[in-house]
Motif scaffolding. Sequence first.
Motif, mmCIF file in Angstrom:
data_model
loop_
_atom_site.group_PDB
_atom_site.id
_atom_site.type_symbol
_atom_site.label_atom_id
_atom_site.label_comp_id
_atom_site.label_asym_id
_atom_site.label_seq_id
_atom_site.Cartn_x
_atom_site.Cartn_y
_atom_site.Cartn_z
ATOM 1 N N ALA A 88 0.838 -1.200 0.000
ATOM 2 C CA ALA A 88 0.000 0.000 0.000
ATOM 3 C C ALA A 88 0.868 1.243 0.000
ATOM 4 O O ALA A 88 1.874 1.307 0.715
ATOM 5 C CB ALA A 88 -0.928 0.008 1.207
ATOM 6 N N MET A 89 0.481 2.224 -0.809
ATOM 7 C CA MET A 89 1.167 3.511 -0.868
ATOM 8 C C MET A 89 0.127 4.594 -1.111
ATOM 9 O O MET A 89 -0.930 4.323 -1.681
ATOM 10 C CB MET A 89 2.202 3.541 -2.009
ATOM 11 C CG MET A 89 3.301 2.516 -1.908
ATOM 12 S SD MET A 89 4.397 2.532 -3.372
ATOM 13 C CE MET A 89 5.150 4.158 -3.195
ATOM 14 N N THR A 90 0.425 5.817 -0.692
ATOM 15 C CA THR A 90 -0.403 6.950 -1.075
ATOM 16 C C THR A 90 0.172 7.568 -2.344
ATOM 17 O O THR A 90 1.375 7.466 -2.610
ATOM 18 C CB THR A 90 -0.470 8.006 0.036
ATOM 19 O OG1 THR A 90 0.854 8.455 0.352
ATOM 20 C CG2 THR A 90 -1.131 7.438 1.280
ATOM 21 N N LEU A 91 -0.702 8.201 -3.120
ATOM 22 C CA LEU A 91 -0.281 8.847 -4.369
ATOM 23 C C LEU A 91 -0.809 10.270 -4.394
ATOM 24 O O LEU A 91 -1.981 10.511 -4.090
ATOM 25 C CB LEU A 91 -0.843 8.109 -5.590
ATOM 26 C CG LEU A 91 -0.198 6.814 -6.075
ATOM 27 C CD1 LEU A 91 -0.913 6.352 -7.349
ATOM 28 C CD2 LEU A 91 1.288 6.991 -6.344
ATOM 29 N N ASP A 92 0.039 11.209 -4.751
ATOM 30 C CA ASP A 92 -0.411 12.557 -5.079
ATOM 31 C C ASP A 92 0.520 13.138 -6.131
ATOM 32 O O ASP A 92 1.563 12.563 -6.446
ATOM 33 C CB ASP A 92 -0.496 13.458 -3.845
ATOM 34 C CG ASP A 92 0.840 13.701 -3.162
ATOM 35 O OD1 ASP A 92 1.888 13.383 -3.753
ATOM 36 O OD2 ASP A 92 0.838 14.230 -2.050
ATOM 37 N N THR A 93 0.113 14.248 -6.723
ATOM 38 C CA THR A 93 0.890 14.808 -7.826
ATOM 39 C C THR A 93 2.215 15.402 -7.356
ATOM 40 O O THR A 93 3.174 15.460 -8.113
ATOM 41 C CB THR A 93 0.086 15.889 -8.567
ATOM 42 O OG1 THR A 93 -0.401 16.850 -7.613
ATOM 43 C CG2 THR A 93 -1.101 15.271 -9.295
#
Length: 369
Positions: A88-93
């Motif tokens: 699991a990982m978070t993603l943002d620009t």
Amino acid sequence: MQSKRRRAKPKAPSDIASFLILSLFLLPTSSSSSTTINNNEANTGSISHEFKEAPEFYNSPDCASITESENEEERERYICSEEAVHVAMTLDTTYIRGSMAAILSVLQHSSCPQSIMFHFVCSSNASLLRVAISKSFPYLKFQLYSFDDSIVSGLISTSIRSALDCPLNYARSYLPNLLPLCVRRVVYLDSDLILVDDISKLAATPLGENSVLAAPEYCNANFTSYFTPTFWSNPSLSLTFANRKPCYFNTGVMVIDLERWRAGDYTTKIEEWMELQKRMRIYDLGSLPPFLLVFAGNIAPVDHRWNQHGLGGDNFRGLCRDLHPGPVSLLHWSGKGKPWVRLDANRPCPLDALWAPYDLLRTPFSLDS
């Protein structure tokens, strides 16, 4: 075809020093004006960078076979497969460049890369992020989950660094609610790290009979410094750690038993501490202290090689740091300084050379093979 199969040989942890020396001669020399992250990306709904397609990596012969299908029922079984390593990982620009490098490093050093299932959590620009990941990793097995910032935004207190106050930083506390119930165990990874070892070793960490999560512990750290005098002077609060031997652990690398978390409703326990923080100011950092309050002293230990953290420097000046003594399986640029920012500014720290080979940024002088 066999000729297209690509399996990279993982670098042994003992080779880190020699690799660093070689990498220092291979650092990119692009100017910061061409590759600087656009800090307004999250608001403009765009990703200013273009990324190269990563090579495809294939399972070793002894890996379990996990077949993806367009059939919904078959696809659910594939997502829930117990043969898979769930990450699991978070993603943002803003951090997408770091995420790309982290994903590549996980795949490159895995003996069973096709058996890794990624679970990405984002709070905005989901379609853009999905396209970016799919273009660089067209073969990747992943699911994208939407995180509602409003769930946690009202609980966040101002910390010593504004970047720590982003609601998405708190999404790790909600993974058991976001991921399918059939996913029993997950490895959570931050976006500012790379692996140089097989993630399946980390995923197989024994959690014992009662532990909810596992992480490298650092018992020589000054644990009292993570909480304010208000906390320690209040007996009803300081007794939280009675009958526990609390040690610092970094929440950027964790192995989580999702079933035990759900059964114990640990998300609610974390939220309760955040609510108290709003009233009494019992700590100064962001999402870390609630984890320490709930779990410190009750986690399964992991070898320190799996989180060589702090490479981003301290939260105020971001000074360069060295590796901790011992072998290395994971390098983590926690702290203020990020390797891609320092590389773009032509002011890298020596260890940033270990991150650079995993950078998928497409530059004007990139030559695709």
